[in-house]
Design an enzyme around this catalytic site. Structure first.
Site, PDB file in Angstrom:
ATOM      1  CG  ASP A 244      -2.145  -0.802   1.089  1.00 36.15           C
ATOM      2  OD1 ASP A 244      -2.398  -1.256  -0.033  1.00 36.15           O
ATOM      3  OD2 ASP A 244      -2.854  -0.994   2.089  1.00 36.15           O
ATOM      4  CE  LYS A 266      -8.010   0.395  -1.969  1.00 41.77           C
ATOM      5  NZ  LYS A 266      -7.220  -0.803  -1.678  1.00 41.77           N
ATOM      6  CG  MET A 379      -8.620   6.886   5.671  1.00 40.37           C
ATOM      7  SD  MET A 379      -9.309   5.486   4.763  1.00 40.37           S
ATOM      8  CE  MET A 379     -10.465   4.797   5.970  1.00 40.37           C
TER       9      MET A 379
END
Length: 453
Positions: A244, A266, A379
């Site tokens: 990642d 991502k 996030m």
């Protein structure tokens, strides 16, 4: 790395040692173990050193060093171990002029090579070097390695060398051979019983060719020291690594050097691979017989979509393991010095995300907020204004403390604190950036800026 670690074959090669004291004696013992052909020159010799040189039949001359000695003996390497700095400097210059590698003991600036602290389990040899900066530290590291290695590992390595041809004949592919040797050596390093290698090979063949496997591993918040032992072990045996964006270069460096590494990171509105494509890659490589490491920041099962990858493996009939990692919320709290629970302040924690699968931002708490609760948002930095507005609209007091912890556990970690009423303006002024964890609750009042160690 400003020096390249190499292992030099000195068997029957000439080594010139200049010096007759204890330091020169120690280097001569080392050269004798390497089966070098030694020539020693010194004005004065310790008696024990003379006895040692006579015992091994080495050549020595009691005289002053002269540049012509280098031409006479044409050594492969030279070791300077005198207590006369002028002689050491002259020896270094003479070697440089002739292109001969020289080590002036305890004088790094006059060394073309450095003697490491050595762990000797012949034929297994491990060298530890600090590039001459901290030799005591190198020796302590050597001692730590020594204590962790089984004493029989050298004998097993020697037997393995004799057995390699038989393994190559029995197992036609490199992958099969690697799996076999890993199965043997991993048990040996764990001090578990190893049978005769013939028996081990027959047992391996009887089990049939090993298929692929998937390791869904949490890499933690970023600091390599926060990896679990199991994570590190699987990282070092995987054939293919899908990693990642939040996996730090320092952690990726700990994966097996020759593994295939594929970036599948991502970020919001920027996906190298979709989750469906990642699932397909995992299954594809595993079915081809590879050990696939899915390396994810934090913990795979905390807003990491590891569950989807697990289900993909189940549907495809691919064996898998899941290894938890220290999730970002825990790392952010501990590294910033903000306890997520604290007696008399907070008795529960709620983990939330600021970004849903539909890419819609946070749209409010699903249940009432309790005053003794800590909220932790993943996030959420991009949606900070909306999160704050939603929390205030849900009845949270505008003076409730809030903290943003950016790059938790890394050297670049930054902490910004405020209240629901002023944190948006503070963040815009400060520019603290993602990846970041947002902590909301009275526990933030316990935060104290920490001084660098």
């Amino acid at each position: 790395m400003n020096t390249l670690p190499l292992f030099f074959n000195l068997n029957n090669k000439t080594v010139l040692i200049v010096g007759g004291g204890d330091v020169a004696h120690r280097k001569a013992v080392l050269m004798a173990k390497a089966q070098a052909r030694m020539v020693v020159i010194a004005k004065n010799f310790d008696e024990d050193f003379i006895n040692f040189l006579n015992q091994i039949g080495a050549t020595y001359h009691q005289k002053s060093y002269e540049p012509s000695d280098l031409d006479t003996y044409q050594p492969a390497i030279v070791i300077g171990a005198t207590d006369d700095h002028a002689v050491n400097v002259a020896l270094h210059g003479d070697c440089q002029a002739r292109g001969i590698s020289v080590n002036i003991v305890d004088t790094p600036e006059l060394c073309d090579f450095i003697f490491p602290a050595i762990v000797d389990r012949d034929p297994v040899v491990i060298g530890v070097s600090s590039n001459g900066k901290a030799p005591v530290l190198a020796r302590l590291i050597r001692a730590k390695i020594e204590s962790s290695l089984p004493s029989s590992i050298g004998k097993l390595a020697a037997k393995a060398g004799e057995f390699r041809a038989k393994v190559k004949d029995a197992l036609p592919t490199i992958t099969e051979r690697r799996y076999f040797w890993e199965s043997v050596f991993e048990r040996a390093l764990a001090d578990r019983q190893i049978g005769p290698l013939d028996d081990e090979l027959h047992s391996f063949i009887d089990q049939g060719k090993q298929g692929g496997e998937v390791y869904i591993v949490g890499a933690g918040a970023g600091d390599p020291d926060l990896l679990t032992f199991k994570a590190l072990r699987l990282m070092q045996q995987a054939d293919v690594v899908l990693y990642d964006a939040l996996v730090s270069p320092e952690i990726l460096e700990l994966c097996r050097r020759d593994s295939q590494k594929i970036f599948v990171g991502k970020k919001r509105a920027d996906h190298a691979k979709t989750q469906e494509q990642i699932n397909e890659l995992i299954v594809q490589y595993a079915k081809a017989g590879h050990r696939v490491l899915r390396l994810k920041g934090g913990d795979p099962f905390v807003f990491g979509r590891g569950g989807e990858e697990m289900l993909a493996c189940q549907a495809a009939g691919v064996p898998y393991q899941v290894v938890s990692g220290i999730t970002a919320a825990l790392a952010a709290g501990s590294c910033a010095g903000i306890p997520l629970t604290h007696r008399g302040v907070a008795t529960s924690v709620r983990f939330l995300t600021g970004c849903y699968q539909t890419n819609d931002a946070f749209d409010g708490l699903k249940s009432a907020y309790q005053p003794d609760e800590t909220l932790v948002f993943y996030m959420g930095l991009h949606a900070l204004p909306k999160i704050v507005d939603s929390l205030v609209a849900s009845g949270l007091p505008s003076d409730l403390p809030i903290a943003i912890v950016s790059n938790a556990s890394l050297p670049t970690q930054a902490v910004l604190t405020g209240t629901l009423s002023d944190i948006v303006a503070k963040q815009q002024a400060d520019g603290v950036s993602a990846p970041a964890i947002i902590i909301v609750g009275k526990v933030v009042e316990l935060y104290q800026p920490q001084k660098p160690i």
